[in-house]
Design an enzyme around this catalytic site. Structure first.
Site, PDB file in Angstrom:
ATOM      1  N   THR A  95     -20.164  80.050 -22.328  1.00  8.25           N
ATOM      2  CA  THR A  95     -19.390  79.462 -23.434  1.00  8.25           C
ATOM      3  C   THR A  95     -19.751  80.227 -24.699  1.00  8.25           C
ATOM      4  O   THR A  95     -20.860  80.089 -25.219  1.00  8.25           O
ATOM      5  CB  THR A  95     -19.730  77.974 -23.624  1.00  8.25           C
ATOM      6  OG1 THR A  95     -19.498  77.284 -22.397  1.00  8.25           O
ATOM      7  CG2 THR A  95     -18.864  77.370 -24.726  1.00  8.25           C
ATOM      8  N   LYS A 170     -12.312  75.910 -24.050  1.00  2.62           N
ATOM      9  CA  LYS A 170     -13.652  75.367 -23.798  1.00  2.62           C
ATOM     10  C   LYS A 170     -14.228  74.733 -25.077  1.00  2.62           C
ATOM     11  O   LYS A 170     -14.839  73.657 -25.028  1.00  2.62           O
ATOM     12  CB  LYS A 170     -14.558  76.507 -23.292  1.00  2.62           C
ATOM     13  CG  LYS A 170     -16.010  76.168 -23.171  1.00  2.62           C
ATOM     14  CD  LYS A 170     -16.285  75.071 -22.156  1.00  2.62           C
ATOM     15  CE  LYS A 170     -17.762  74.666 -22.208  1.00  2.62           C
ATOM     16  NZ  LYS A 170     -18.031  73.455 -21.477  1.00  2.62           N
ATOM     17  N   LYS A 239     -24.592  74.730 -30.326  1.00  2.58           N
ATOM     18  CA  LYS A 239     -23.942  76.052 -30.378  1.00  2.58           C
ATOM     19  C   LYS A 239     -22.420  75.909 -30.231  1.00  2.58           C
ATOM     20  O   LYS A 239     -21.645  76.525 -30.970  1.00  2.58           O
ATOM     21  CB  LYS A 239     -24.532  76.923 -29.246  1.00  2.58           C
ATOM     22  CG  LYS A 239     -23.912  78.280 -29.027  1.00  2.58           C
ATOM     23  CD  LYS A 239     -23.121  78.410 -27.728  1.00  2.58           C
ATOM     24  CE  LYS A 239     -23.728  77.889 -26.490  1.00  2.58           C
ATOM     25  NZ  LYS A 239     -22.841  77.897 -25.323  1.00  2.58           N
TER      26      LYS A 239
HETATM   27  P1  NAP Z   1     -29.657  77.785 -19.573  1.00  5.32           P
HETATM   28  O1  NAP Z   1     -30.187  76.960 -18.454  1.00  5.32           O
HETATM   29  O2  NAP Z   1     -30.302  77.707 -20.913  1.00  5.32           O
HETATM   30  O3  NAP Z   1     -29.594  79.310 -19.067  1.00  5.32           O
HETATM   31  C1  NAP Z   1     -29.248  80.323 -19.939  1.00  5.32           C
HETATM   32  C2  NAP Z   1     -29.290  81.676 -19.279  1.00  5.32           C
HETATM   33  O4  NAP Z   1     -29.156  82.683 -20.309  1.00  5.32           O
HETATM   34  C3  NAP Z   1     -30.611  81.978 -18.558  1.00  5.32           C
HETATM   35  O5  NAP Z   1     -30.337  82.808 -17.453  1.00  5.32           O
HETATM   36  C4  NAP Z   1     -31.384  82.742 -19.622  1.00  5.32           C
HETATM   37  O6  NAP Z   1     -32.387  83.587 -19.106  1.00  5.32           O
HETATM   38  C5  NAP Z   1     -30.288  83.562 -20.226  1.00  5.32           C
HETATM   39  N1  NAP Z   1     -30.621  84.088 -21.537  1.00  5.32           N
HETATM   40  C6  NAP Z   1     -30.762  83.399 -22.692  1.00  5.32           C
HETATM   41  N2  NAP Z   1     -31.025  84.244 -23.704  1.00  5.32           N
HETATM   42  C7  NAP Z   1     -31.072  85.489 -23.165  1.00  5.32           C
HETATM   43  C8  NAP Z   1     -31.300  86.786 -23.695  1.00  5.32           C
HETATM   44  N3  NAP Z   1     -31.525  86.974 -25.006  1.00  5.32           N
HETATM   45  N4  NAP Z   1     -31.271  87.836 -22.860  1.00  5.32           N
HETATM   46  C9  NAP Z   1     -31.030  87.656 -21.532  1.00  5.32           C
HETATM   47  N5  NAP Z   1     -30.802  86.460 -20.968  1.00  5.32           N
HETATM   48  C10 NAP Z   1     -30.817  85.389 -21.788  1.00  5.32           C
HETATM   49  O7  NAP Z   1     -28.119  77.453 -19.844  1.00  5.32           O
HETATM   50  P2  NAP Z   1     -27.015  76.801 -18.897  1.00  5.32           P
HETATM   51  O8  NAP Z   1     -27.052  75.322 -19.064  1.00  5.32           O
HETATM   52  O9  NAP Z   1     -27.091  77.400 -17.554  1.00  5.32           O
HETATM   53  O10 NAP Z   1     -25.695  77.276 -19.667  1.00  5.32           O
HETATM   54  C11 NAP Z   1     -25.211  78.599 -19.572  1.00  5.32           C
HETATM   55  C12 NAP Z   1     -23.890  78.668 -20.336  1.00  5.32           C
HETATM   56  O11 NAP Z   1     -22.966  77.732 -19.773  1.00  5.32           O
HETATM   57  C13 NAP Z   1     -23.993  78.290 -21.813  1.00  5.32           C
HETATM   58  O12 NAP Z   1     -23.077  79.051 -22.547  1.00  5.32           O
HETATM   59  C14 NAP Z   1     -23.593  76.822 -21.826  1.00  5.32           C
HETATM   60  O13 NAP Z   1     -23.085  76.422 -23.087  1.00  5.32           O
HETATM   61  C15 NAP Z   1     -22.535  76.804 -20.749  1.00  5.32           C
HETATM   62  N6  NAP Z   1     -22.345  75.529 -20.064  1.00  5.32           N
HETATM   63  C16 NAP Z   1     -23.425  74.753 -19.709  1.00  5.32           C
HETATM   64  C17 NAP Z   1     -23.203  73.554 -19.061  1.00  5.32           C
HETATM   65  C18 NAP Z   1     -24.347  72.640 -18.661  1.00  5.32           C
HETATM   66  O14 NAP Z   1     -24.072  71.455 -18.429  1.00  5.32           O
HETATM   67  N7  NAP Z   1     -25.598  73.103 -18.567  1.00  5.32           N
HETATM   68  C19 NAP Z   1     -21.901  73.139 -18.770  1.00  5.32           C
HETATM   69  C20 NAP Z   1     -20.820  73.969 -19.103  1.00  5.32           C
HETATM   70  C21 NAP Z   1     -21.068  75.160 -19.759  1.00  5.32           C
HETATM   71  P3  NAP Z   1     -33.903  83.038 -18.915  1.00  5.32           P
HETATM   72  O15 NAP Z   1     -33.893  82.287 -17.632  1.00  5.32           O
HETATM   73  O16 NAP Z   1     -34.712  84.271 -18.902  1.00  5.32           O
HETATM   74  O17 NAP Z   1     -34.205  82.172 -20.110  1.00  5.32           O
END
Ligand code: NAP
Length: 288
Positions: A95, A170, A239
């Site tokens: 997102t 989104k 965010k």
């Molecule tokens: P998350 O658990 O915080 O995972 C984030 C990912 O991004 C991890 O693989 C993290 O790596 C990586 N990352 C963050 N900063 C980085 C950097 N500077 N360089 C390289 N890798 C980096 O987030 P998530 O919940 O899976 O969400 C991922 C996306 O989907 C986001 O945009 C979120 O808004 C969206 N989303 C989330 C949900 C939900 O319910 N969780 C639902 C719909 C959409 P590390 O493991 O090394 O930290």
């Protein structure tokens, strides 16, 4: 088909696992390497870089936290773009904002590759159960080629036209969700601190036009106001509100409620609640 998956956070790890279970040959990469281990146990290969992930895949998917995280795996000598060539595809499911997404498309096209943005709605459990809603936009040819892969992650998949429309859809979706959870947490705080039984408020809400799966899912945790393990991290909701407000500003649309809800989420982040579930915004409202 060989697929790559970069970004194994809450969402990415569940989505990549479903691709393995769906019979695809999957290669993964994540900044924190240990998060690749459970996927490797399922049978994925582990690449040394985002570039290598793209090099060994027909289509590389990414699921990153923020626009900056997208850039950090996309650009540079070890980035996804460096591993693309004509005939390959890059699908970014993070997102993010429209500008970052358009830049990804531009860079992919420069390499002769195709690009699709495909942000998702649905949280940890829908990701695990392949029940996501996927909002795809960009190169139609890549959408058609990716569909069998997307179908292993989502239950409702839409093609929305040009790059940017996925991000717009989104952000509109999440603005509604942010406002709803804030109003829910305030109603629960008012009930709690004026001496009502929260179980009864949940019953009242669930009996009428306000009944919805989110209140049902988060109601127990908000009533307890204590334990909020992250399904959707609160910092990501902030965010999304920030990006929605920026988009609204670009089109000169005032969003009074969302602006206030964003301030509430900023306060919650500043109170150290960013890594908890977004329902923990309740903690920034309710003191008892
Ligand atoms: P998350 O658990 O915080 O995972 C984030 C990912 O991004 C991890 O693989 C993290 O790596 C990586 N990352 C963050 N900063 C980085 C950097 N500077 N360089 C390289 N890798 C980096 O987030 P998530 O919940 O899976 O969400 C991922 C996306 O989907 C986001 O945009 C979120 O808004 C969206 N989303 C989330 C949900 C939900 O319910 N969780 C639902 C719909 C959409 P590390 O493991 O090394 O930290």
């Amino acid at each position: 088909m060989k697929v790559g998956f970069v970004g194994l956070g809450i969402m990415g790890s569940a989505m990549a696992a479903n691709l393995v279970k769906g019979g695809f040959e999957v290669t993964v990469w994540n900044r924190t390497a240990a998060k690749c281990d459970p996927l490797a146990v399922l049978g994925t290969s582990v690449a040394a870089s985002p570039r290598e992930t793209a090099e060994v895949s027909d289509i590389v998917f990414a699921m990153m936290a923020t626009p900056l995280a997208v850039e950090s795996v996309r650009d540079g000598d070890n980035g996804i773009i460096a591993g693309l060539k004509s005939g390959k595809g890059y699908v970014d499911m993070s997102t993010i904002d429209i500008e970052t997404s358009k830049e990804s498309a531009r860079r992919a096209h420069e390499k002769g590759a195709l690009f699709l943005e495909a942000p998702v709605a649905g949280s940890r459990k829908p990701a695990e159960e392949a029940q996501l809603t996927i909002m795809a936009a960009g190169d139609r040819e890549l959408y058609d080629r990716s569909l069998p892969v997307l179908e292993k992650m989502g239950k409702k998949i839409l093609f929305l036209g040009e790059v940017g429309n996925g991000a717009r859809m989104k952000l509109a979706n999440n603005l509604v969700m942010g406002g709803m959870i804030a109003a829910f947490a305030e109603g629960m705080a008012l009930a709690s601190q004026s001496g009502l039984d929260l179980a009864q408020l949940l019953e009242v809400l669930d009996a009428g036009a306000l009944a919805n799966p989110m209140f049902r899912l988060k109601g127990g945790a908000v009533a307890e106001n204590n334990h909020f393990p992250a399904a959707f991290p609160l910092k990501h909701m902030q965010k999304d509100l920030r990006l929605a407000l920026r988009l609204a500003e670009q089109i000169e649309l005032p969003l009074f409620t969302t602006a206030t809800v964003n301030e509430l989420f900023k306060e919650a982040v500043s109170q150290g609640l960013g890594d908890f579930d977004f329902a923990a915004v309740s903690r920034a409202i309710r003191k008892r």
